[in-house]
Write a protein that holds these residues in place. Sequence first.
Motif, PDB file in Angstrom:
ATOM      1  N   ALA A  38       0.845  -1.202   0.000  1.00  0.00           N
ATOM      2  CA  ALA A  38       0.000   0.000   0.000  1.00  0.00           C
ATOM      3  C   ALA A  38       0.877   1.246   0.000  1.00  0.00           C
ATOM      4  N   ARG A  39       0.290   2.353  -0.360  1.00  0.00           N
ATOM      5  CA  ARG A  39       1.042   3.621  -0.385  1.00  0.00           C
ATOM      6  C   ARG A  39       1.638   3.917   0.993  1.00  0.00           C
ATOM      7  N   THR A  40       0.973   3.499   2.052  1.00  0.00           N
ATOM      8  CA  THR A  40       1.419   3.773   3.427  1.00  0.00           C
ATOM      9  C   THR A  40       2.141   2.576   4.043  1.00  0.00           C
ATOM     10  N   TRP A  41       2.753   1.733   3.223  1.00  0.00           N
ATOM     11  CA  TRP A  41       3.377   0.513   3.729  1.00  0.00           C
ATOM     12  C   TRP A  41       4.413   0.795   4.807  1.00  0.00           C
ATOM     13  N   TRP A  42       5.161   1.859   4.663  1.00  0.00           N
ATOM     14  CA  TRP A  42       6.215   2.169   5.631  1.00  0.00           C
ATOM     15  C   TRP A  42       5.619   2.627   6.962  1.00  0.00           C
ATOM     16  N   LEU A  43       4.493   3.334   6.936  1.00  0.00           N
ATOM     17  CA  LEU A  43       3.825   3.706   8.191  1.00  0.00           C
ATOM     18  C   LEU A  43       3.260   2.464   8.883  1.00  0.00           C
ATOM     19  N   ARG A  44       2.721   1.559   8.092  1.00  0.00           N
ATOM     20  CA  ARG A  44       2.198   0.306   8.648  1.00  0.00           C
ATOM     21  C   ARG A  44       3.329  -0.502   9.295  1.00  0.00           C
ATOM     22  N   HIS A  45       4.487  -0.504   8.648  1.00  0.00           N
ATOM     23  CA  HIS A  45       5.641  -1.210   9.214  1.00  0.00           C
ATOM     24  C   HIS A  45       6.030  -0.603  10.564  1.00  0.00           C
ATOM     25  N   LEU A  46       6.087   0.723  10.622  1.00  0.00           N
ATOM     26  CA  LEU A  46       6.453   1.378  11.877  1.00  0.00           C
ATOM     27  C   LEU A  46       5.400   1.148  12.959  1.00  0.00           C
ATOM     28  N   ALA A  47       4.134   1.097  12.581  1.00  0.00           N
ATOM     29  CA  ALA A  47       3.072   0.799  13.553  1.00  0.00           C
ATOM     30  C   ALA A  47       3.256  -0.611  14.125  1.00  0.00           C
ATOM     31  N   ALA A  49       6.084  -2.138  14.381  1.00  0.00           N
ATOM     32  CA  ALA A  49       7.277  -2.063  15.234  1.00  0.00           C
ATOM     33  C   ALA A  49       6.923  -1.493  16.602  1.00  0.00           C
ATOM     34  N   VAL A  50       6.076  -0.480  16.637  1.00  0.00           N
ATOM     35  CA  VAL A  50       5.647   0.093  17.923  1.00  0.00           C
ATOM     36  C   VAL A  50       4.908  -0.964  18.737  1.00  0.00           C
ATOM     37  N   VAL A  51       4.022  -1.722  18.097  1.00  0.00           N
ATOM     38  CA  VAL A  51       3.289  -2.779  18.805  1.00  0.00           C
ATOM     39  C   VAL A  51       4.258  -3.810  19.370  1.00  0.00           C
ATOM     40  N   GLN A  52       5.301  -4.144  18.621  1.00  0.00           N
ATOM     41  CA  GLN A  52       6.293  -5.106  19.109  1.00  0.00           C
ATOM     42  C   GLN A  52       7.029  -4.583  20.337  1.00  0.00           C
ATOM     43  N   MET A  53       7.237  -3.278  20.384  1.00  0.00           N
ATOM     44  CA  MET A  53       8.009  -2.699  21.489  1.00  0.00           C
ATOM     45  C   MET A  53       7.153  -2.348  22.706  1.00  0.00           C
ATOM     46  N   LEU A  54       5.838  -2.310  22.559  1.00  0.00           N
ATOM     47  CA  LEU A  54       4.971  -1.900  23.665  1.00  0.00           C
ATOM     48  C   LEU A  54       5.153  -2.701  24.950  1.00  0.00           C
ATOM     49  N   PRO A  55       5.297  -4.031  24.902  1.00  0.00           N
ATOM     50  CA  PRO A  55       5.508  -4.756  26.166  1.00  0.00           C
ATOM     51  C   PRO A  55       6.764  -4.286  26.918  1.00  0.00           C
ATOM     52  N   LEU A  56       7.846  -4.055  26.197  1.00  0.00           N
ATOM     53  CA  LEU A  56       9.074  -3.591  26.856  1.00  0.00           C
ATOM     54  C   LEU A  56       8.925  -2.166  27.380  1.00  0.00           C
ATOM     55  N   VAL A  57       8.245  -1.331  26.625  1.00  0.00           N
ATOM     56  CA  VAL A  57       7.987   0.044  27.074  1.00  0.00           C
ATOM     57  C   VAL A  57       7.135   0.011  28.345  1.00  0.00           C
ATOM     58  N   ALA A  58       6.123  -0.863  28.368  1.00  0.00           N
ATOM     59  CA  ALA A  58       5.265  -0.981  29.550  1.00  0.00           C
ATOM     60  C   ALA A  58       6.059  -1.438  30.768  1.00  0.00           C
ATOM     61  N   GLY A  82      14.605   1.723  18.868  1.00  0.00           N
ATOM     62  CA  GLY A  82      13.933   0.584  18.245  1.00  0.00           C
ATOM     63  C   GLY A  82      13.331   0.934  16.898  1.00  0.00           C
ATOM     64  N   LEU A  83      12.725   2.114  16.793  1.00  0.00           N
ATOM     65  CA  LEU A  83      12.150   2.533  15.520  1.00  0.00           C
ATOM     66  C   LEU A  83      13.232   2.799  14.474  1.00  0.00           C
ATOM     67  N   LEU A  84      14.355   3.365  14.897  1.00  0.00           N
ATOM     68  CA  LEU A  84      15.470   3.568  13.964  1.00  0.00           C
ATOM     69  C   LEU A  84      15.991   2.226  13.438  1.00  0.00           C
ATOM     70  N   PHE A  85      16.152   1.276  14.330  1.00  0.00           N
ATOM     71  CA  PHE A  85      16.613  -0.051  13.934  1.00  0.00           C
ATOM     72  C   PHE A  85      15.608  -0.699  12.993  1.00  0.00           C
ATOM     73  N   SER A  86      14.329  -0.587  13.331  1.00  0.00           N
ATOM     74  CA  SER A  86      13.282  -1.166  12.495  1.00  0.00           C
ATOM     75  C   SER A  86      13.261  -0.511  11.119  1.00  0.00           C
ATOM     76  N   ALA A  87      13.437   0.802  11.075  1.00  0.00           N
ATOM     77  CA  ALA A  87      13.441   1.514   9.798  1.00  0.00           C
ATOM     78  C   ALA A  87      14.637   1.095   8.943  1.00  0.00           C
ATOM     79  N   ALA A  88      15.753   0.784   9.578  1.00  0.00           N
ATOM     80  CA  ALA A  88      16.944   0.379   8.833  1.00  0.00           C
ATOM     81  C   ALA A  88      16.726  -0.931   8.080  1.00  0.00           C
ATOM     82  N   PHE A  89      15.880  -1.797   8.611  1.00  0.00           N
ATOM     83  CA  PHE A  89      15.626  -3.101   7.993  1.00  0.00           C
ATOM     84  C   PHE A  89      14.195  -3.228   7.493  1.00  0.00           C
ATOM     85  N   MET A  90      13.574  -2.097   7.183  1.00  0.00           N
ATOM     86  CA  MET A  90      12.167  -2.069   6.789  1.00  0.00           C
ATOM     87  C   MET A  90      11.889  -2.918   5.548  1.00  0.00           C
TER      88      MET A  90
END
Length: 136
Positions: A38-47, A49-58, A82-90
Amino acid sequence: MRTQQQRRRPNPWQWVWYAFGGRLPRELWPWVLADTTARTWWLRHLARAVVQMLPLVAVCLFAVPVPFAYRISAAAGGLVIGLLFSAAFMTEATEHRVAKAGYPAGTAAELREERSERERTERRSPYRRGGAGSFD
C-alpha cells in the motif's frame, strides 16, 4: 472471487499475531500483500514495530523502581532507537512477511516500484499539466 474492496482483513488478534511476526492463514495472504505494498506501507511497518516494542515500554514505565522521569526517558529513548533499527531493515522485514505469505521474495518491492512508476507517468502526462482546456 473477492475484489479489492471485499478483501478479508485479519481480526484484532490475528493482526497482533501478524505484527509480532506470525504467519496468517492462507485466505489472508492477499491482505498481507496489500498491507506491504500500500502507499502507506512504511507507516504500517512502523506501527507494527511500535506494537512489538509496547511490552518492553510498559515494563520500563511500570515495573522499574526509579523515578518516573527516568522511566519516561528510558522508554522514549528505547522506542526511538527501536524505531530507527526497524526503519533500517524495513524493506527486508517487509519482504520476509510477504515470503511467509507464500509469495516469491521481492514481490512487494516489485509491486511498490510498479506503482511508483505508474504514478510518475501519470504526473508527467499532458492532461495533468495543462488541465482540461490544454487540448483545445
